[in-house]
Design a protein around this motif. Structure first.
Motif, PDB file in Angstrom:
ATOM      1  N   MET A   1       0.841  -1.194   0.000  1.00  0.00           N
ATOM      2  CA  MET A   1       0.000   0.000   0.000  1.00  0.00           C
ATOM      3  C   MET A   1       0.878   1.247   0.000  1.00  0.00           C
ATOM      4  SD  MET A   1      -3.056   1.140   2.628  1.00  0.00           S
ATOM      5  CE  MET A   1      -1.933   1.503   3.994  1.00  0.00           C
ATOM      6  N   ARG A   3      -0.545   4.461   0.239  1.00  0.00           N
ATOM      7  CA  ARG A   3      -1.129   5.475   1.116  1.00  0.00           C
ATOM      8  C   ARG A   3      -2.553   5.074   1.479  1.00  0.00           C
ATOM      9  NH1 ARG A   3      -0.910  11.617  -0.871  1.00  0.00           N
ATOM     10  NH2 ARG A   3       1.274  10.976  -1.043  1.00  0.00           N
ATOM     11  N   ASP A   4      -2.933   5.348   2.748  1.00  0.00           N
ATOM     12  CA  ASP A   4      -4.318   5.213   3.185  1.00  0.00           C
ATOM     13  C   ASP A   4      -4.996   6.555   2.928  1.00  0.00           C
ATOM     14  OD1 ASP A   4      -6.755   5.045   4.530  1.00  0.00           O
ATOM     15  OD2 ASP A   4      -5.934   3.785   6.111  1.00  0.00           O
ATOM     16  N   LEU A   5      -6.003   6.567   2.052  1.00  0.00           N
ATOM     17  CA  LEU A   5      -6.668   7.803   1.651  1.00  0.00           C
ATOM     18  C   LEU A   5      -7.885   8.127   2.505  1.00  0.00           C
ATOM     19  CD1 LEU A   5      -6.498   7.241  -2.199  1.00  0.00           C
ATOM     20  CD2 LEU A   5      -5.000   8.684  -0.814  1.00  0.00           C
ATOM     21  N   GLY A   6      -8.214   7.240   3.448  1.00  0.00           N
ATOM     22  CA  GLY A   6      -9.378   7.460   4.278  1.00  0.00           C
ATOM     23  C   GLY A   6     -10.667   7.077   3.573  1.00  0.00           C
ATOM     24  N   GLY A   8     -12.208   4.347   3.576  1.00  0.00           N
ATOM     25  CA  GLY A   8     -12.185   3.006   3.009  1.00  0.00           C
ATOM     26  C   GLY A   8     -11.391   2.880   1.723  1.00  0.00           C
ATOM     27  N   LEU A   9     -10.638   3.920   1.343  1.00  0.00           N
ATOM     28  CA  LEU A   9      -9.869   3.904   0.099  1.00  0.00           C
ATOM     29  C   LEU A   9      -8.374   3.850   0.403  1.00  0.00           C
ATOM     30  CD1 LEU A   9     -11.734   6.715  -1.891  1.00  0.00           C
ATOM     31  CD2 LEU A   9     -12.104   4.246  -2.029  1.00  0.00           C
ATOM     32  N   VAL A  10      -7.653   3.068  -0.373  1.00  0.00           N
ATOM     33  CA  VAL A  10      -6.203   3.010  -0.278  1.00  0.00           C
ATOM     34  C   VAL A  10      -5.616   3.163  -1.674  1.00  0.00           C
ATOM     35  CG1 VAL A  10      -6.251   1.526   1.765  1.00  0.00           C
ATOM     36  CG2 VAL A  10      -6.082   0.495  -0.520  1.00  0.00           C
ATOM     37  N   ARG A  12      -2.426   1.924  -4.103  1.00  0.00           N
ATOM     38  CA  ARG A  12      -1.368   0.926  -4.231  1.00  0.00           C
ATOM     39  C   ARG A  12      -0.845   0.928  -5.655  1.00  0.00           C
ATOM     40  NH1 ARG A  12      -3.027  -3.318  -7.226  1.00  0.00           N
ATOM     41  NH2 ARG A  12      -5.252  -3.878  -7.271  1.00  0.00           N
TER      42      ARG A  12
END
Length: 423
Positions: A1, A3-6, A8-10, A12
């Protein structure tokens, strides 16, 4: 991954295992405006790019040629900053690869948000309407004929396109490997697929080539490239070539149960010589590529051999002095010594009145030689606009004095470019 985009979205990296889903995504999101169905050619193009067959593109290295493509977001996820987040990562990848320039062909205004400026001509060539044209260009004994290109033609194609590139300031070189990919590496249904034809004499000697879209786009057949070898008459080639384009376009129209309305040479650009040998019916104005320079002083340092050649061929041969270019929030200083670029460095304009400060004495080394708002200097750097044209378009583009003006015109003249990357 990545980045965690917040929400529920990531984010990759893509892999070749994503080809089917990513192809379907692009076909859906990047369909024609108001089209009821997805665009299968976008699916095919995406699969080609991610397959590993492309000479420069890889699934995990979308910036290998400095062009971040293909970009899209589902309608229900727009206005969440997802493209901005992706471009932050893409620009970091670009920095790791040492790119001095990125380019993208995109919708109006959008990529200005991410540090891009429209600064390189895209298209603008002529359009030729076809009713009655085929009969008018038919010759009883044409001096040239056309045939489909094969892999064996790659050396001729590479040499001919390299010769043509000499007329342009910026162009996209294509070596033999690139031409082999263009001939047989793409899927037939890809949005980027082309038909490549060899123009040859009746004795079988290759004298040039034509590259065109292998189907109709609406009522027109787009032509991407036409070039001939040095010493070959454009006028002599024109009628056999037009006869081929009419015949091929009519065949595409019959296949699509449609009608051929025109041969569209818009992609050739405004400076292409083909427009000067036949009477065309009209043209559309050119668009522009977005360009981004992550480190402008570094790019200018790499271009010093070009700048020095321009100085040597001008009244400024052997010149000593400097140019301080203000971009209002930042700037660049070029120091010239004996006709050589001694240094190019980042430079900060005066804080008192950013840009041209009339309160400073003329000899003050904080005083700018010229000021360019936002990223408009890129238009001058890449020959897209002349200094006079920039000043006419932007009241806050200002040059101080005759010497800086003349020096800028010598170093950064307006010049044609033609870039059509290996999509």
């Amino acid at each position: 991954m990545l980045r965690d985009l917040g929400g529920g979205l990531v984010m990759r990296r893509a892999t070749e295992a994503d080809a089917e889903r990513l192809g379907a995504f692009n076909a859906d999101v990047l369909r024609g405006q108001d089209a009821p169905d997805p665009a299968p050619w976008m699916d095919a193009w995406t699969r080609d790019l991610i397959s590993g067959r492309h000479p420069t593109f890889r699934a995990d290295s979308a910036l290998s040629v400095g062009q971040p493509e293909i970009v899209g977001t589902r309608a229900e996820f727009r206005a969440r900053g997802l493209v901005r987040a992706m471009f932050e990562v893409a620009h970091a990848w670009s920095a790791e690869r040492g790119h001095q320039l990125l380019a993208i062909n995109g919708i109006p205004w959008f990529y200005r948000q991410f540090g891009y400026e429209m600064a390189l001509e895209l298209g603008g060539g002529p359009r030729l309407f076809t009713p009655g044209l085929a009969a008018g260009v038919k010759q009883a004994a044409p001096p040239f004929r056309l045939r489909a290109a094969t892999d064996a033609d790659a050396p001729v194609l590479a040499a001919t396109s390299a010769h043509a590139g000499q007329r342009y300031l910026v162009t996209a070189p294509r070596d033999e490997g690139a031409w082999r990919y263009m001939i047989g590496g793409r899927s037939a249904g890809s949005a980027a697929s082309s038909a490549v034809g060899i123009i040859e004499s009746q004795a079988g000697e290759a004298v040039g080539f034509v590259e065109h879209v292998a189907r109709l786009w609406g009522p027109g057949m787009p032509v991407r490239e036409i070039e001939v070898r040095s010493g070959v008459s454009w006028r002599a080639v024109a009628y056999p070539l037009l006869a081929y384009l009419c015949e091929t376009g009519e065949a595409y129209a019959r296949e699509a149960k449609s009608e051929l309305g025109f041969i569209d040479c818009w992609m050739l650009g405004t400076a292409h010589p083909f427009a000067g040998v036949v009477q065309f019916s009209g043209s559309r104005r050119p668009y522009a590529y977005y360009l981004r320079t992550p480190d402008l002083p570094d790019l200018l340092r790499r271009l010093t051999p070009v700048l020095e050649r321009r100085l040597a061929a001008s009244p400024f041969v052997g010149h000593t002095g400097e140019l301080r270019l203000s971009f209002y929030r930042n700037g660049v200083r070029l120091v010239i010594e004996g006709g050589r670029i001694k240094s190019v460095d980042a430079w900060s304009p005066p804080r008192i009145a950013i840009g041209l400060d009339f309160s400073l004495p003329s000899a003050d080394d904080r005083r700018p030689s010229a000021a360019f708002p936002d990223l408009t200097f890129l238009q001058l750097l890449f020959g897209y606009r002349s200094l006079d044209e920039l000043e006419a378009a932007f009241p806050d583009c200002v040059t101080r004095g005759q010497e800086p003006r003349a020096l800028l015109q010598v170093l950064f003249p307006k010049a044609p470019s033609k870039v059509w990357p290996i999509l």
